[in-house]
Design a protein around this motif. Structure first.
Motif, short mmCIF file in Angstrom:
data_model
loop_
_atom_site.label_atom_id
_atom_site.label_comp_id
_atom_site.label_asym_id
_atom_site.label_seq_id
_atom_site.Cartn_x
_atom_site.Cartn_y
_atom_site.Cartn_z
N LYS A 2 0.89 -1.28 -0.12
CA LYS A 2 0.03 0.03 -0.05
C LYS A 2 0.70 1.25 0.13
O LYS A 2 1.77 1.34 0.91
CB LYS A 2 -0.78 -0.03 1.39
N SER A 4 1.60 5.44 -0.01
CA SER A 4 0.97 6.82 0.52
C SER A 4 1.87 7.66 -0.21
O SER A 4 3.19 7.63 -0.08
CB SER A 4 0.97 6.84 2.03
N GLU A 32 -3.29 6.79 -0.98
CA GLU A 32 -3.88 8.09 -0.44
C GLU A 32 -2.79 8.98 -0.98
O GLU A 32 -1.72 8.74 -1.26
CB GLU A 32 -4.20 8.02 0.91
N ILE A 34 -1.24 12.79 0.61
CA ILE A 34 -1.40 13.63 1.41
C ILE A 34 -0.63 15.03 1.41
O ILE A 34 0.71 14.65 1.12
CB ILE A 34 -0.95 12.95 2.93
N ARG A 54 -5.74 14.66 0.79
CA ARG A 54 -5.87 14.96 2.15
C ARG A 54 -4.88 15.80 2.87
O ARG A 54 -3.69 15.59 2.44
CB ARG A 54 -5.96 13.46 2.81
N ALA A 76 0.23 9.28 7.44
CA ALA A 76 -0.23 8.29 6.30
C ALA A 76 -0.25 6.83 6.87
O ALA A 76 0.10 6.38 8.08
CB ALA A 76 1.43 8.12 5.33
#
Length: 318
Positions: A2, A4, A32, A34, A54, A76
């Motif tokens: 995964k 970030s 994601e 950030i 985000r 994160a």
């Protein structure tokens, strides 16, 4: 695995949309994105939010490069943390995919990718990027040079080894040096390219290199650039850049820019060090010395699908 992506920003409305567009076009999509914003007064945050990031905030007065990264890393959730400056954008659709390939080796702590400049970058900085980020990948790399404008690390290592928040720059090199002393390795990917936009005043160029030299004294006390070395390197850099500019048929337009960039780069570095010792390490060679030769036939590796930003965003700049 995964991913970030952590982006540090301050008043980057001119660039953040292009970076977010490039991320959206990747063959491998992050979990994601950030944005760590340190008090932007323009539309940076608005654009980033609209495009799916985000946002976490830190006070401008509390900003350091290491602190901003630590705030982003703490927010994160990914196994791999990818860092990108807010004024970069990926060259191709496999940027992320190529950047994280080295993590298949459990010994790799950090992977960083190629950087090239845009049309507003100074001619000599284009030359620096070609030297700092060569056309051949290395995994593992034998020394701790890296750059957090285009980089990825294992989050598990950051938890035990956060970034130094007191450094005036080069927090990436300090982190890489630390994990290498712990037995980890770092990798460089020439096929994970980004375009890194700079449009600095000469004062800003000088200040950037002064700040980084101050940090380098703490990271590696053996590194210095004395006045005699400054006097020797300046004409050598100017001569080599001028030769390259003549080969590119731009010397008549770029000569004074070359002189000013190299002077401010080396003068700022000298100001940061303020004393003299031999520069003999491979790291110092990558940072300060001109390339030994110019190869007009050399081209960057192509292992990616270019992103057509003009089509996606109407942006005619690079």
């Amino acid at each position: 695995m995964k991913l970030s992506i952590v982006i540090r920003s301050y008043n980057e409305q001119a660039h953040i949309g292009k970076l977010m567009t490039g991320i959206s076009q990747q063959t491998l999509q992050p979990f994601e994105v950030i944005l760590v914003d340190s008090g932007s007064t323009d539309k940076t945050v608005e654009i980033a939010l609209k495009m799916g990031a985000r946002v976490v905030h830190i006070e401008k007065s509390e900003f350091t490069f290491g602190r901003a990264l630590n705030v982003g890393c703490a927010a994160a959730q990914g196994d791999i943390l990818v860092f990108a400056s807010a004024h970069v954008y990926p060259e191709g659709r496999r940027w992320l995919e190529n950047l994280i390939v080295p993590f298949a080796d459990p010994r790799i702590a950090l992977s960083y990718g190629k950087q090239r400049g845009g049309i507003t970058n100074k001619y000599s900085e284009h030359r620096l990027f070609c030297k700092w980020f060569p056309r051949v990948s290395a995994s593992p790399q034998t020394f701790y040079f890296c750059n957090n404008a285009n980089c990825a690390i294992r989050r598990e290592l950051w938890i035990e080894n956060p970034y130094d928040e007191t450094l005036t720059g080069l927090e990436d090199l300090a982190w890489a040096k630390r994990v290498m002393t712990l037995g980890w390795q770092i990798a460089y990917r020439a096929d994970a390219g980004i375009v890194h936009i700079h449009d600095e005043t000469w004062t800003n160029v000088r200040s950037r290199y002064r700040r980084e030299a101050i940090a380098m004294k703490r990271i590696d006390p053996g590194q210095r650039l004395g006045l005699l070395e400054f006097a020797r390197l300046l004409p050598e850099h100017i001569a080599r850049d001028s030769y390259a500019a003549a080969r590119d048929s731009v010397l008549h337009r770029k000569f004074f820019e070359i002189v000013l960039f190299r002077f401010n780069q080396l003068f700022g570095t000298w100001q940061g060090f303020r004393d003299r010792s031999d520069l003999s390490s491979e790291l110092a060679n990558r940072f300060y010395y001109p390339p030994r030769k110019n190869d007009p036939k050399a081209v960057d590796p192509i292992n990616d699908e270019p992103i057509d930003y003009k089509l996606l965003t109407g942006d005619l700049t690079r």
